[in-house]
Structures are given as C-alpha cells and as structure tokens.
Scaffold this motif. Structure first.
Motif, PDB file in Angstrom:
ATOM      1  N   PRO A 567       0.825  -1.213   0.000  1.00 32.06           N
ATOM      2  CA  PRO A 567       0.000   0.000   0.000  1.00 32.06           C
ATOM      3  C   PRO A 567       0.862   1.266   0.000  1.00 32.06           C
ATOM      4  N   THR A 568       0.656   2.112  -0.989  1.00 28.93           N
ATOM      5  CA  THR A 568       1.440   3.339  -1.133  1.00 28.93           C
ATOM      6  C   THR A 568       0.762   4.492  -0.396  1.00 28.93           C
ATOM      7  N   GLU A 569       1.475   5.602  -0.335  1.00 25.73           N
ATOM      8  CA  GLU A 569       0.897   6.796   0.279  1.00 25.73           C
ATOM      9  C   GLU A 569      -0.348   7.238  -0.485  1.00 25.73           C
ATOM     10  N   SER A 570      -0.328   7.110  -1.824  1.00 21.50           N
ATOM     11  CA  SER A 570      -1.495   7.480  -2.643  1.00 21.50           C
ATOM     12  C   SER A 570      -2.691   6.604  -2.295  1.00 21.50           C
ATOM     13  N   ILE A 571      -2.460   5.312  -2.117  1.00 22.30           N
ATOM     14  CA  ILE A 571      -3.550   4.407  -1.754  1.00 22.30           C
ATOM     15  C   ILE A 571      -4.111   4.787  -0.388  1.00 22.30           C
ATOM     16  N   ARG A 572      -3.207   5.053   0.573  1.00 19.11           N
ATOM     17  CA  ARG A 572      -3.666   5.423   1.918  1.00 19.11           C
ATOM     18  C   ARG A 572      -4.504   6.698   1.887  1.00 19.11           C
ATOM     19  N   LYS A 573      -4.053   7.689   1.108  1.00 18.68           N
ATOM     20  CA  LYS A 573      -4.807   8.946   1.009  1.00 18.68           C
ATOM     21  C   LYS A 573      -6.169   8.721   0.364  1.00 18.68           C
ATOM     22  N   ALA A 574      -6.199   7.935  -0.704  1.00 25.58           N
ATOM     23  CA  ALA A 574      -7.457   7.684  -1.417  1.00 25.58           C
ATOM     24  C   ALA A 574      -8.456   6.961  -0.522  1.00 25.58           C
ATOM     25  N   ILE A 575      -7.981   5.946   0.209  1.00 24.66           N
ATOM     26  CA  ILE A 575      -8.875   5.187   1.089  1.00 24.66           C
ATOM     27  C   ILE A 575      -9.353   6.058   2.250  1.00 24.66           C
ATOM     28  N   ALA A 576      -8.435   6.848   2.822  1.00 23.90           N
ATOM     29  CA  ALA A 576      -8.814   7.711   3.949  1.00 23.90           C
ATOM     30  C   ALA A 576      -9.866   8.724   3.532  1.00 23.90           C
ATOM     31  N   GLU A 577      -9.707   9.317   2.347  1.00 24.86           N
ATOM     32  CA  GLU A 577     -10.684  10.301   1.871  1.00 24.86           C
ATOM     33  C   GLU A 577     -12.024   9.630   1.582  1.00 24.86           C
ATOM     34  N   THR A 578     -11.976   8.442   0.987  1.00 24.51           N
ATOM     35  CA  THR A 578     -13.217   7.717   0.693  1.00 24.51           C
ATOM     36  C   THR A 578     -13.946   7.355   1.987  1.00 24.51           C
ATOM     37  N   GLU A 579     -13.217   6.882   2.996  1.00 23.24           N
ATOM     38  CA  GLU A 579     -13.828   6.522   4.275  1.00 23.24           C
ATOM     39  C   GLU A 579     -14.403   7.755   4.978  1.00 23.24           C
ATOM     40  N   ARG A 580     -13.691   8.881   4.884  1.00 24.84           N
ATOM     41  CA  ARG A 580     -14.205  10.120   5.495  1.00 24.84           C
ATOM     42  C   ARG A 580     -15.555  10.508   4.881  1.00 24.84           C
ATOM     43  N   ARG A 581     -15.635  10.389   3.586  1.00 23.84           N
ATOM     44  CA  ARG A 581     -16.882  10.735   2.902  1.00 23.84           C
ATOM     45  C   ARG A 581     -17.985   9.736   3.247  1.00 23.84           C
ATOM     46  N   ARG A 582     -17.641   8.458   3.276  1.00 25.88           N
ATOM     47  CA  ARG A 582     -18.632   7.438   3.606  1.00 25.88           C
ATOM     48  C   ARG A 582     -19.218   7.671   4.998  1.00 25.88           C
ATOM     49  N   ASP A 583     -18.361   7.989   5.965  1.00 25.23           N
ATOM     50  CA  ASP A 583     -18.832   8.225   7.338  1.00 25.23           C
ATOM     51  C   ASP A 583     -19.824   9.384   7.372  1.00 25.23           C
ATOM     52  N   LYS A 584     -19.505  10.448   6.663  1.00 26.27           N
ATOM     53  CA  LYS A 584     -20.386  11.617   6.641  1.00 26.27           C
ATOM     54  C   LYS A 584     -21.710  11.292   5.952  1.00 26.27           C
ATOM     55  N   GLN A 585     -21.639  10.552   4.857  1.00 25.31           N
ATOM     56  CA  GLN A 585     -22.844  10.202   4.100  1.00 25.31           C
ATOM     57  C   GLN A 585     -23.740   9.249   4.898  1.00 25.31           C
ATOM     58  N   ILE A 586     -23.142   8.266   5.554  1.00 30.71           N
ATOM     59  CA  ILE A 586     -23.926   7.311   6.349  1.00 30.71           C
ATOM     60  C   ILE A 586     -24.607   8.020   7.517  1.00 30.71           C
ATOM     61  N   ALA A 587     -23.888   8.924   8.168  1.00 27.80           N
ATOM     62  CA  ALA A 587     -24.469   9.667   9.293  1.00 27.80           C
ATOM     63  C   ALA A 587     -25.657  10.514   8.840  1.00 27.80           C
ATOM     64  N   TYR A 588     -25.530  11.135   7.681  1.00 26.35           N
ATOM     65  CA  TYR A 588     -26.624  11.967   7.146  1.00 26.35           C
ATOM     66  C   TYR A 588     -27.843  11.100   6.829  1.00 26.35           C
ATOM     67  N   ASN A 589     -27.595   9.950   6.183  1.00 29.21           N
ATOM     68  CA  ASN A 589     -28.701   9.062   5.828  1.00 29.21           C
ATOM     69  C   ASN A 589     -29.416   8.547   7.076  1.00 29.21           C
ATOM     70  N   THR A 590     -28.642   8.211   8.107  1.00 25.46           N
ATOM     71  CA  THR A 590     -29.227   7.713   9.359  1.00 25.46           C
ATOM     72  C   THR A 590     -30.082   8.793  10.018  1.00 25.46           C
ATOM     73  N   LYS A 591     -29.564   9.998  10.080  1.00 29.51           N
ATOM     74  CA  LYS A 591     -30.275  11.104  10.713  1.00 29.51           C
ATOM     75  C   LYS A 591     -31.585  11.424  10.005  1.00 29.51           C
ATOM     76  N   HIS A 592     -31.581  11.332   8.663  1.00 27.44           N
ATOM     77  CA  HIS A 592     -32.764  11.717   7.890  1.00 27.44           C
ATOM     78  C   HIS A 592     -33.556  10.515   7.375  1.00 27.44           C
ATOM     79  N   SER A 593     -33.221   9.320   7.857  1.00 27.63           N
ATOM     80  CA  SER A 593     -33.929   8.081   7.479  1.00 27.63           C
ATOM     81  C   SER A 593     -33.997   7.911   5.963  1.00 27.63           C
ATOM     82  N   ILE A 594     -32.858   8.058   5.301  1.00 29.03           N
ATOM     83  CA  ILE A 594     -32.768   7.954   3.844  1.00 29.03           C
ATOM     84  C   ILE A 594     -32.227   6.577   3.469  1.00 29.03           C
ATOM     85  N   THR A 595     -32.906   5.931   2.544  1.00 31.00           N
ATOM     86  CA  THR A 595     -32.431   4.661   2.000  1.00 31.00           C
ATOM     87  C   THR A 595     -31.795   4.936   0.639  1.00 31.00           C
ATOM     88  N   PRO A 596     -30.495   4.678   0.473  1.00 27.76           N
ATOM     89  CA  PRO A 596     -29.820   4.967  -0.800  1.00 27.76           C
ATOM     90  C   PRO A 596     -30.471   4.242  -1.970  1.00 27.76           C
TER      91      PRO A 596
END
Length: 700
Positions: A567-596
């Motif tokens: 795993p390279t630094e680029s891979i770590r950055k890409a995964i970290a950014e993707t996980e950050r976005r996923r956490d924010k999106q999941i929290a929003y969906n949970t709060k507003h009872s949204i089914t993707p």
C-alpha cells in the motif's frame, strides 16, 4: 437586459443548499478564490447554476476538453432556457500548426480543417457577450488563445433600422470590409451576402438564418428573418445588428497604421539578418511578409493574419493578446470545472507555443511580433481571476494553496454513499496450515467479475498498459464474457456506441487504461477493479485513484478493489478520503432516514437517433441510404432539405457526431441527384424505377 432565470427541475437537497449559500456569500463578500469540493454524483453543475442565479453575473465555465464543455453547455441550457448559454472551443477538426525543423531543413505549413458549425458558435458566443449580460459561456482551454480585439469587432458592426435611409454602395462596401463574401445566385452561406435590385440578403457569421433588407426606394421598408431552407418568413424585425464575419478585423486608419508598423519591423529584421550573414532568411521573410501585406491592403485579410495581431490591435510588444476574456466585463464569474486537470492545462499552453514560434522567427518564416500571437501566460490569466470557483472531487495543490474557502458537497440527493474499497495482493500467497492461499490479481478479478455480472451489474477494469488491457480483454472473451476494450484509438462516435452498449448490457465489462476517470456517467457500474494499484505515478496517484473509485459511486452496490502488494501513500490517502466521505454520508442518511437508491438515468443511443440497428462504423453512408435512394417516394431534393434542417438542429444541440453523419448523408444524396439529372438528360437513358413503400409510416 434580462436577468438569469433558473428553471428548477428539482429543489436543492443534501449538501447542495449549504454549498449554494456558502459560495454565493463568498462571491458577494468579494472572495477571489473558492473551491467546490464535490464528490462524484452530488450535482455540482446544479449547485453552480444556483450560484449564477443568485449573483447574476456573466459566467465563463472552462472544462479540460470539448466533450465535457459540450455536456456542461447542454446542462446549463436546460437550467437557463431563457438566457444565452454559449459554446466556445477550438474550431479545428484537424490542426497542424506552422513549424520548422532546422535539423532536417523541413518547413511544415499550417494545415487546418475548420469546423464550420463550431466557428458559428464562437461568433454566437462573442456577439452574445457584446449585446447582453445574461450570458454563460462553456469553453475549453482554447479560450486563452488570441482572438480579435472586441473594440474593433464591436465598432465595425452596422445597425440597420426600418425607416433608415440606406446608401447601397456604402453598405455593400462596409460588408466587404467586414469580410463578408459577395455571392450572385448561389445559396447564401455564413458570412456572405447578395443583392437583387433594392433588396439585400445576408447570412451572419453566428447563425444559419437569412436576413432580408428591403429598401426599393433607398429607405428600409422591412427587415425580415427567413429560414434558409424553406424560405419562409420567421420574424419581421424593426432593427438588426450586422457583426463582422471574422474576429480579426481592422478598418481604415488602424489598418494603415498597422501596415506601416509591419513594414518598419520588416525593414529592421531584414537588416539584422543581413548584418549577421543570413541572406536566405532575409529573402524568405521579405517575400512572405510582403505577400501578406498585399493581401491585407487589398482584401483586409490574409492567411495567418493572427500573426500580425499585435500590430492590428496596436498593442505594445510583449503585451497579452486579446482573448475571449477581453469580451467579458471585469466583474464576471469564472468557474474552472475538473480544476485538478484544467488548471495544469491552462498553465502549460504558453511554453509549447513559444518554442515553436522562436524557431519560425529565427529562420525567417515570421516576424518577431508573431510571438505576441500566443496563449495567455498563467500569470496573465491570474490577473483576470476576480471571482473564481474551482470545481473538483479532488482539488490539487494549486487550489488548496490559493483558495480562501473550501465548500464541501459530499452528500448526494439520492442518498448514495461512496463505494466500499478493498485492498488485495497482486501476487498470490502460498497456502499455510489451516488457511487457504490467495489468488493472483487477475484470477481474483475474474472471480469477482463473474459474480457481479451474474447479478446484472457492469464492471470497469483499469490496467497500467494497453498490452495488458488487450490481453485481459482477449482472455475474458475466451471465457465467454461480454467484454470490450476501450482505448484512445477508438473514434469518438464509436466510443459513445460502446458506452451505450455497455449500459444496455451488450457488454458487461469494459477494460481500459486511463479512459475511466473524469466525465463518465455510468450508474450501472457496481464493481471497479484497479490492477497494479501500488505502481506510483500519474495513473495511480491519489487524485487518479479517488476519481476512478468515483466511477462506482452511482450504484448502491458499488465496490472497488485495489490490487496492491505494498500500500502506497497514494492508496492510503485515497482510502482515507473515501472513508471520510462514507462516514459523513452514512451519518446523514441515518439522521434523515434515507435509504440509498441507485441512480436511474436514460440511456442515450446515437444509433437509435439515426434509425440504425448496428454500429455506424459497420455500414457506410451509401448502404445506410440504400432504402432511401431506391424506395423514397418524395423528391430527393426535398429529402436533402429536410436532412439539412435535421443536421443544423443537431449541431445547435451540440450533437456533432449526429450532425456529421447527416452531413455525409446529404453529400451522398447530392451525388445521387446529380446522377439522376444526368441520366434524365442523356438521350435513351433508362428511367429510374422506384418501388413505392407502404403509405403509412416513415421511410428510414
């Protein structure tokens, strides 16, 4: 002047309301640089449309290629149907710039094929900027190249009103000076005119319409807009503006001054060549420049006139050229789409042009002032940046170091979250006691591809080399998988057909190298496999990885597999950014009872638009028209006229591939008409027989 009037197809949702408010406030507070960090599929264009509506400023949107600029233009036209949304890109279908290779003493003359329709759209864009304020121009990076001065372009224009006395010879002379071609009885084309008694008819450079000025007794009695195909009157006008047929225009005293300045520079340059023992270069420059001057004096134009633009505009040596930016007021909104790609392109144009021009000047092919016919330097472009919004899912270093406000748009209106990312080894690991071994990246990818296609999902596979992509495609095809290899050698229309077939399921897998990032909207894709993800470089940078991961973000089952042993630094950055976005999106969906929900998007197929059952590349135009030529009950000239209407409508909608095919059909039909006319005139020639098709339905 009309205001921007946004037609809302839906209300802002997710992160859009907050992003719209922040960006609008930023513009109103005078922030110079802002960044919209928008995840794939979050509706960034809709957000920008709302900002334009709020700030009411003329807007320039730059994209890094023609296709993306056309896509943006069509989207903004849907949002602003009552306003001027224009398209400005390079008008060359083919372009070989003038160059000289000293090592082999080879001079390459400028060679170009100009796309007439794009030239029309460029004129439409500049005229819109000079006549109204509610204008959005979607452009490619070609907008930083030299263009005629707006002052000369505007000051040369003629305004005609009903009731005005018209001096026929003066008006015709002005049209010739404005580079309009005078025709006799032939059909008018853009930038041409003809006279019949007291009637003047012309077709402007910016639209395919004929304007008829009726002044039988020297006074304008009527101004009519006429359809060039049907000759029907479309509008009756009270006045009309006639703008020049070309952007590089210089009249009267300015032209005389420019010619004097060019002659002075020529004299100095020839003296320099002779003093430095270069008689060949001196003779070459003298001959070429004097020929151009004669053309400018007599016709007001010459091939390569842009090389004299500094003198024609009266600019000082080294001064930045007039470009599309010169047509905008100082207070305009500047949007740079996919900025992580577009900004480097804007910054790299100047040096390449400079190197080529220096060689031409050194060997006597051009005057030194030709260097001022150039793209803007990036520092010059920065001076024009007053209200800039960078738009990207992966802003680069320039955006991060200059922006005064980063506005995130991570939540999608559909509730979709970024795909899961899995990292697996490239090379197989041996079986250990109690544990099964791992598969190689290709074997594992094939297994996952099979599972995805069984569910009816589509798959994208990215490789590092063309050879590997070709080999993998062939291997998958041997396993009876529906696969297609997509590469840079495939023509644009064929690429569109492949993607249409991919979405429809004709192909389930596409393998490619670097064609699977920005601008692809494929909601059916649920699996993306990135082979050799740990090979650092442009194709496997953090930015490229995040963009590629985004290809699976429009499907609720989205999953991305990165194959990497280390795993390279680029891979770590890409995964970290993707996980950050996923956490924010999941929290929003949970709060507003949204089914993707997976995005549902209509499949646009050019073949269906053309009435074809197979790929365009598999049938030549003659074969496509076989039924029309044999069974058409209407006069073929009427068929041609109808196709001309369809061609112009397609071009107006920026469907250039469709327009090009219709153009080819018109050409074939025209040859058939001439052949039939010749057969009719030839004594003893057999009359053509035509079968009549059923009276109901349309002939295809």
């Amino acid at each position: 002047m009309p205001n921007f009037n946004l037609k809302l197809p839906y209300n802002p949702s997710g992160d859009q309301p907050g992003a719209i408010k922040q960006l609008t406030n930023g513009v109103e507070r005078g922030l110079r640089y802002q960044t919209l960090l928008g995840a794939t599929g979050t509706g960034k264009t809709f957000t920008i449309a709302n900002v334009i509506q709020n700030v009411q400023k003329p807007t320039l949107v730059i994209a890094h290629n023609k296709t993306l600029a056309a896509q943006l233009c069509n989207e903004f036209r849907e949002f602003f149907p009552e306003n001027a949304v224009e398209y400005f890109v390079s008008y060359y279908d083919y372009y070989q710039p003038e160059a000289y290779i000293a090592k082999s003493d080879t001079y390459i003359e400028k060679e170009a094929m100009i796309n007439d329709e794009i030239d029309r759209l460029r004129h439409s864009a500049t005229q819109a900027m000079l006549t109204r304020k509610d204008v959005i121009i979607c452009a490619s990076v070609s907008c930083i190249y030299g263009l005629g001065a707006p002052e000369a372009y505007e000051n040369t224009a003629i305004r005609l009103n009903v009731g005005d006395d018209i001096h026929r010879e003066n008006t015709l002379g002005r049209l010739v000076e404005m580079q309009f071609a005078r025709l006799s009885n032939t059909d008018l084309v853009r930038g041409s005119f003809r006279t019949i008694g007291g009637v003047l008819e012309y077709m402007p450079a910016h639209e395919e319409k004929i304007y008829r000025i009726e002044a039988p007794r020297g006074t304008i009695e009527a101004i009519l807009q006429i359809d060039p195909v049907t000759r029907r009157i479309k509008k009756e006008l009270k006045n009309v503006w006639i703008f020049p047929a070309k952007h590089f225009i210089t009249l009267g005293p300015n032209r005389e001054r420019a010619i004097i300045d060019i002659r002075k520079e020529l004299t100095h340059r020839i003296d320099w060549f002779e003093k430095n023992g270069k008689p060949l270069e001196a003779e070459r420059l003298d001959r070429r420049t004097k020929f151009d001057l004669e053309m400018i004096e007599n016709l007001g134009y010459c091939n390569g006139i842009e090389n004299y633009s500094r003198h024609l505009a009266g600019r000082k040596a080294g001064a930045p050229p007039d470009t599309l930016f010169s047509y905008f007021p100082k207070d305009f909104l500047f949007v740079i789409d996919e900025s992580h790609v577009t900004v480097p392109q804007l910054g790299g144009m100047y040096e390449g042009d400079r190197s080529r021009k220096n060689t031409l000047i050194e060997y006597g092919f051009r005057l030194p002032s030709a260097k001022d016919n150039r793209p803007l330097q990036f520092v010059e472009l920065e001076k024009k940046m007053r209200h800039v919004i960078f738009v990207s899912a992966t802003p680069a270093l320039y955006e991060h170091t200059h922006t005064e406000q980063i506005v995130e748009q991570i939540i999608r209106p559909t509730g979709l979250i970024d795909p899961k990312v899995i990292v697996l080894p490239i090379t197989p690991k041996k079986e250990k006691a109690g544990n099964a071994g791992t598969l190689s990246q290709v074997d594992d990818a094939i297994q996952r591809i099979g599972e995805a296609t069984k569910r009816g999902d589509r798959v994208l596979v990215t490789t590092l080399t063309k050879k590997m992509a070709e080999d993998l495609s062939e291997f998958l095809a041997e396993k009876k998988m529906k696969v297609r290899y997509l590469h840079s050698d495939i023509r644009t229309i064929e690429r569109l057909e492949i993607l249409s077939d991919f979405r429809k399921g004709t192909y389930e897998i596409i393998v490619g190298v670097n064609l699977l990032r920005e601008g692809l909207d494929l909601p059916e894709v649920a699996l993306v496999c990135i082979l050799d993800a740990d090979k650092e470089g442009f194709l496997r940078s953090a930015t490229s990885l995040i963009q590629t991961i985004g290809r699976a973000a429009r499907n609720v089952r989205g999953q991305v597999v990165l194959y990497a042993d280390h795993p390279t630094e680029s891979i770590r950055k890409a995964i970290a950014e993707t996980e950050r976005r996923r956490d924010k999106q999941i929290a929003y969906n949970t709060k507003h009872s949204i089914t993707p929900q997976t995005i549902i998007k209509a499949i646009k197929d050019y073949r269906e638009m053309l009435g074809l059952g197979v790929s365009v590349k598999d049938k030549d135009v003659k074969a496509m028209l076989e039924l029309e030529l044999v069974a058409e009950t209407h006069d073929l000239k009427q068929v041609v006229k109808q196709k001309e209407v369809e061609m112009k409508a397609a071009a107006t909608d920026l469907q250039f591939e469709l327009a090009a095919i219709l153009r080819d059909e018109i050409s074939v039909l025209g040859k058939e008409i001439k052949k039939r006319e010749k057969d009719t005139k030839t004594p003893g020639a057999p009359k053509s027989r035509r079968k009549r098709p059923p009276q109901h339905g349309k002939t295809r």
